[in-house]
Design a protein around this motif. Structure first.
Motif, PDB file in Angstrom:
ATOM      1  N   MET A   1     -11.314  -2.023   1.858  1.00  0.00           N
ATOM      2  CA  MET A   1     -10.209  -0.950   1.826  1.00  0.00           C
ATOM      3  C   MET A   1     -11.052   0.466   1.407  1.00  0.00           C
ATOM      4  O   MET A   1     -12.030   0.449   0.674  1.00  0.00           O
ATOM      5  CB  MET A   1      -9.608  -1.423   0.511  1.00  0.00           C
ATOM      6  N   ARG A  24       1.730   5.951  -2.475  1.00  0.00           N
ATOM      7  CA  ARG A  24       1.395   5.591  -1.134  1.00  0.00           C
ATOM      8  C   ARG A  24       1.384   6.987  -0.582  1.00  0.00           C
ATOM      9  O   ARG A  24       2.186   7.949  -0.689  1.00  0.00           O
ATOM     10  CB  ARG A  24       2.492   4.799  -0.493  1.00  0.00           C
ATOM     11  N   CYS A  56       0.966  -6.827   8.635  1.00  0.00           N
ATOM     12  CA  CYS A  56       1.457  -5.622   7.890  1.00  0.00           C
ATOM     13  C   CYS A  56       3.099  -5.437   8.508  1.00  0.00           C
ATOM     14  O   CYS A  56       3.539  -5.418   9.500  1.00  0.00           O
ATOM     15  CB  CYS A  56       0.865  -4.372   8.637  1.00  0.00           C
ATOM     16  N   PRO A  57       3.679  -5.304   7.396  1.00  0.00           N
ATOM     17  CA  PRO A  57       5.393  -5.018   7.519  1.00  0.00           C
ATOM     18  C   PRO A  57       5.688  -3.930   8.439  1.00  0.00           C
ATOM     19  O   PRO A  57       6.712  -3.921   9.036  1.00  0.00           O
ATOM     20  CB  PRO A  57       5.817  -5.024   6.075  1.00  0.00           C
ATOM     21  N   TRP A  58       4.872  -2.716   8.078  1.00  0.00           N
ATOM     22  CA  TRP A  58       5.346  -1.561   8.838  1.00  0.00           C
ATOM     23  C   TRP A  58       4.922  -1.545  10.314  1.00  0.00           C
ATOM     24  O   TRP A  58       5.645  -1.270  11.067  1.00  0.00           O
ATOM     25  CB  TRP A  58       4.288  -0.503   8.183  1.00  0.00           C
ATOM     26  N   ARG A  61       7.534  -3.760  12.187  1.00  0.00           N
ATOM     27  CA  ARG A  61       8.495  -3.044  12.582  1.00  0.00           C
ATOM     28  C   ARG A  61       8.510  -2.576  14.017  1.00  0.00           C
ATOM     29  O   ARG A  61       9.568  -2.799  14.980  1.00  0.00           O
ATOM     30  CB  ARG A  61       9.035  -1.976  11.841  1.00  0.00           C
ATOM     31  N   MET A  84      -8.813  -7.178   5.399  1.00  0.00           N
ATOM     32  CA  MET A  84      -9.435  -5.705   5.426  1.00  0.00           C
ATOM     33  C   MET A  84     -10.157  -5.387   4.111  1.00  0.00           C
ATOM     34  O   MET A  84      -9.544  -5.608   2.882  1.00  0.00           O
ATOM     35  CB  MET A  84      -8.041  -5.001   5.195  1.00  0.00           C
ATOM     36  N   TRP A  89      -9.657  -1.790   8.344  1.00  0.00           N
ATOM     37  CA  TRP A  89      -9.276  -2.948   9.432  1.00  0.00           C
ATOM     38  C   TRP A  89     -10.384  -2.982  10.624  1.00  0.00           C
ATOM     39  O   TRP A  89     -10.773  -2.058  10.858  1.00  0.00           O
ATOM     40  CB  TRP A  89      -8.090  -2.433  10.143  1.00  0.00           C
ATOM     41  N   VAL A 124      -6.664   4.790   6.753  1.00  0.00           N
ATOM     42  CA  VAL A 124      -6.655   4.629   8.169  1.00  0.00           C
ATOM     43  C   VAL A 124      -5.800   3.240   8.215  1.00  0.00           C
ATOM     44  O   VAL A 124      -5.909   2.056   7.874  1.00  0.00           O
ATOM     45  CB  VAL A 124      -7.854   4.144   8.755  1.00  0.00           C
ATOM     46  N   THR A 125      -4.752   3.398   8.613  1.00  0.00           N
ATOM     47  CA  THR A 125      -3.549   2.672   8.464  1.00  0.00           C
ATOM     48  C   THR A 125      -2.984   2.001   9.907  1.00  0.00           C
ATOM     49  O   THR A 125      -3.038   2.809  10.948  1.00  0.00           O
ATOM     50  CB  THR A 125      -2.222   2.997   7.782  1.00  0.00           C
ATOM     51  N   ASN A 140       1.387   7.790  13.299  1.00  0.00           N
ATOM     52  CA  ASN A 140       0.937   6.554  12.714  1.00  0.00           C
ATOM     53  C   ASN A 140       2.153   6.182  11.480  1.00  0.00           C
ATOM     54  O   ASN A 140       1.811   5.857  10.357  1.00  0.00           O
ATOM     55  CB  ASN A 140      -0.497   6.764  12.144  1.00  0.00           C
ATOM     56  N   GLU A 141       3.371   6.612  11.710  1.00  0.00           N
ATOM     57  CA  GLU A 141       4.623   6.452  10.778  1.00  0.00           C
ATOM     58  C   GLU A 141       5.424   5.491  11.577  1.00  0.00           C
ATOM     59  O   GLU A 141       5.899   5.784  12.487  1.00  0.00           O
ATOM     60  CB  GLU A 141       5.107   7.815  10.456  1.00  0.00           C
ATOM     61  N   SER A 142       5.647   4.231  10.871  1.00  0.00           N
ATOM     62  CA  SER A 142       6.241   3.370  11.696  1.00  0.00           C
ATOM     63  C   SER A 142       7.783   3.823  11.752  1.00  0.00           C
ATOM     64  O   SER A 142       8.475   3.325  12.930  1.00  0.00           O
ATOM     65  CB  SER A 142       6.304   1.844  10.780  1.00  0.00           C
ATOM     66  N   TYR A 188       5.085  -3.398  -3.063  1.00  0.00           N
ATOM     67  CA  TYR A 188       3.629  -2.859  -3.231  1.00  0.00           C
ATOM     68  C   TYR A 188       3.600  -2.321  -4.594  1.00  0.00           C
ATOM     69  O   TYR A 188       2.591  -2.367  -5.262  1.00  0.00           O
ATOM     70  CB  TYR A 188       3.404  -1.879  -2.109  1.00  0.00           C
TER      71      TYR A 188
HETATM   72  N1  LIG Z   1       3.827   4.861   6.068  1.00  0.00           N
HETATM   73  C1  LIG Z   1       3.097   3.915   6.841  1.00  0.00           C
HETATM   74  C2  LIG Z   1       2.324   2.895   5.955  1.00  0.00           C
HETATM   75  C3  LIG Z   1       1.641   2.178   6.866  1.00  0.00           C
HETATM   76  C4  LIG Z   1       0.575   1.250   5.941  1.00  0.00           C
HETATM   77  O1  LIG Z   1       0.452   1.642   4.869  1.00  0.00           O
HETATM   78  N2  LIG Z   1      -0.034   0.226   6.520  1.00  0.00           N
HETATM   79  C5  LIG Z   1      -1.078  -0.651   5.757  1.00  0.00           C
HETATM   80  C6  LIG Z   1      -0.935  -2.187   6.200  1.00  0.00           C
HETATM   81  S1  LIG Z   1       0.479  -2.801   5.418  1.00  0.00           S
HETATM   82  C7  LIG Z   1      -2.600  -0.422   5.814  1.00  0.00           C
HETATM   83  O2  LIG Z   1      -2.886  -0.066   7.114  1.00  0.00           O
HETATM   84  N3  LIG Z   1      -3.181   0.117   4.878  1.00  0.00           N
HETATM   85  C8  LIG Z   1      -4.605   0.383   5.082  1.00  0.00           C
HETATM   86  C9  LIG Z   1      -4.964   1.410   3.892  1.00  0.00           C
HETATM   87  O3  LIG Z   1      -4.061   1.741   3.109  1.00  0.00           O
HETATM   88  O4  LIG Z   1      -6.125   1.619   3.668  1.00  0.00           O
HETATM   89  C10 LIG Z   1       3.964   3.175   7.994  1.00  0.00           C
HETATM   90  O5  LIG Z   1       5.128   3.171   7.698  1.00  0.00           O
HETATM   91  O6  LIG Z   1       3.655   3.219   9.008  1.00  0.00           O
END
Ligand SMILES: N[C@@H](CCC(=O)N[C@@H](CS)C(=O)NCC(=O)O)C(=O)O
Length: 331
Positions: A1, A24, A56-58, A61, A84, A89, A124-125, A140-142, A188
């Motif tokens: 991470m 977040r 990942c739940p986001w 979606r 991760m 990732w 990096v999400t 990058n916002e779901s 979370y």
């Molecule tokens: N607000 C974003 C949140 C996305 C998110 O936090 N994804 C997580 C996986 S569940 C992630 O990639 N986390 C990596 C990190 O925070 O370093 C969305 O809804 O797209």
């Protein structure tokens, strides 16, 4: 991470607030694909690429909306491996269910962010919507990617369904906001809390909201009433992970989803729709959570989890309303 700071990778865990609360961060890329042709991102078959994690739940979606709209042929997908670690990732096609980076060929997801902006800062999400034409990240916002798939890809999508129709739009927005903090983000906030008070606050709000939604779904088939909308997808991707990981790993253990008859029937109705089960990769879900969060689970033991009978009859017909299968697939 870790995260990017001015284009450089740094390995640091989430920084809680002084009271131990998980915070977040906001997604950084917020452009829109527009059907009407305003702006520089217009919808086209094969132009956009979606980066996801099955865990990942986001991201989940966006995969569900892509499946329901019939966009699989038009938007290809790269899937990161479930673990991760310090480097964030990573792509590793040797892991079942994961792929290489099909659009750019890099090793890490951060390479996609750096390709869009070499001096990028932030987490990096997943999910990430990538434009292969301009070679940049659109969004990058779901929540926004889901809405784009729903409304802006009409000429490309194979199914003509609107999951945030004008008459319900305000209610859908209100409900998305309503479930976000206590439920979607709430698991979370409970799991990543570093002080008892922060955990208590999150877990109490989570179960209050679940109790409320259980009551609502005992009176109506869908969160916004008679028909399925985007917010049902947003609830589903949290609930489908709940008994497998959030209950144990994130200490959300006052109840399980199987203990809530209406929530559990609701989960089964969505799970049983064509194309949805294959977006639910329970192996990646379990491995990601239990193995990636060393501060919560230092030995990275993956808990066995319950056996869930997701194919059992859902019984939601008794509430009236519109069957999602009929509304979306005309069956
Ligand atoms: N607000 C974003 C949140 C996305 C998110 O936090 N994804 C997580 C996986 S569940 C992630 O990639 N986390 C990596 C990190 O925070 O370093 C969305 O809804 O797209």
């Amino acid at each position: 991470m870790g995260q990017l700071v001015d284009g450089k990778w740094t390995t640091q865990w989430y920084e809680p607030d002084p009271d131990g609360r998980f915070v977040r961060s906001e997604a950084g890329f917020r452009s829109w694909v527009r059907a009407a042709g305003e702006g520089s991102f217009s919808p086209a078959d094969g132009r956009y690429h979606l980066y996801v994690a099955w865990a990942c739940p986001w991201a989940h979606r966006t995969m569900i909306m892509r499946a329901l709209k019939g966009l699989e042929h038009a938007i290809d997908v790269s899937v990161v491996a479930p673990f991760m670690g310090d480097q964030g990732w990573r792509f590793n096609a040797e892991v079942e269910g994961a792929t290489v980076d099909k659009a750019l060929g890099g090793e890490y997801l951060r390479d996609v962010y750096l390709a869009a902006d070499p001096r990028c800062s932030g987490r990096v999400t997943v999910p990430v919507l990538w434009d292969t034409q301009q070679r940049t990240i659109v969004n990058n916002e779901s929540r926004e990617i889901v809405r784009m798939f729903d409304h802006e890809f009409g000429g490309v999508a194979r199914r003509d369904v609107d999951l945030a129709p004008p008459a319900l739009r305000d209610e859908v927005e209100r409900l998305i906001d309503f479930i976000y903090e206590p439920i979607n983000n709430g698991v979370y906030r409970a799991g990543f809390a570093t002080k008892q008070g922060a955990y208590d606050e999150a877990v109490t709000a989570l179960f209050e909201a679940l109790d409320h939604v259980e009551g609502l779904l005992g009176q109506q088939r869908w969160l916004a009433g008679e028909r399925m909308t985007e917010v049902d997808i947003f609830l589903f991707t949290t609930l489908i992970r709940f008994d497998l990981v959030y209950h144990t790993h994130f200490k959300c253990n006052r109840k399980r989803i199987v203990d809530y008859p209406n929530l559990w029937g609701f989960v089964r109705e969505i799970y049983q729709l064509p194309g949805i089960a294959k977006t639910c990769n329970f192996d990646h879900i379990r491995k990601h959570y239990y193995q990636s969060h060393e501060t919560i689970n230092p030995h990275r033991i993956v808990a066995i989890g319950p056996q869930l009978d997701l194919d059992a009859a859902h019984g939601r017909e008794r509430l009236g309303g519109v069957a999602a299968r009929a509304m979306i697939f005309g069956e």
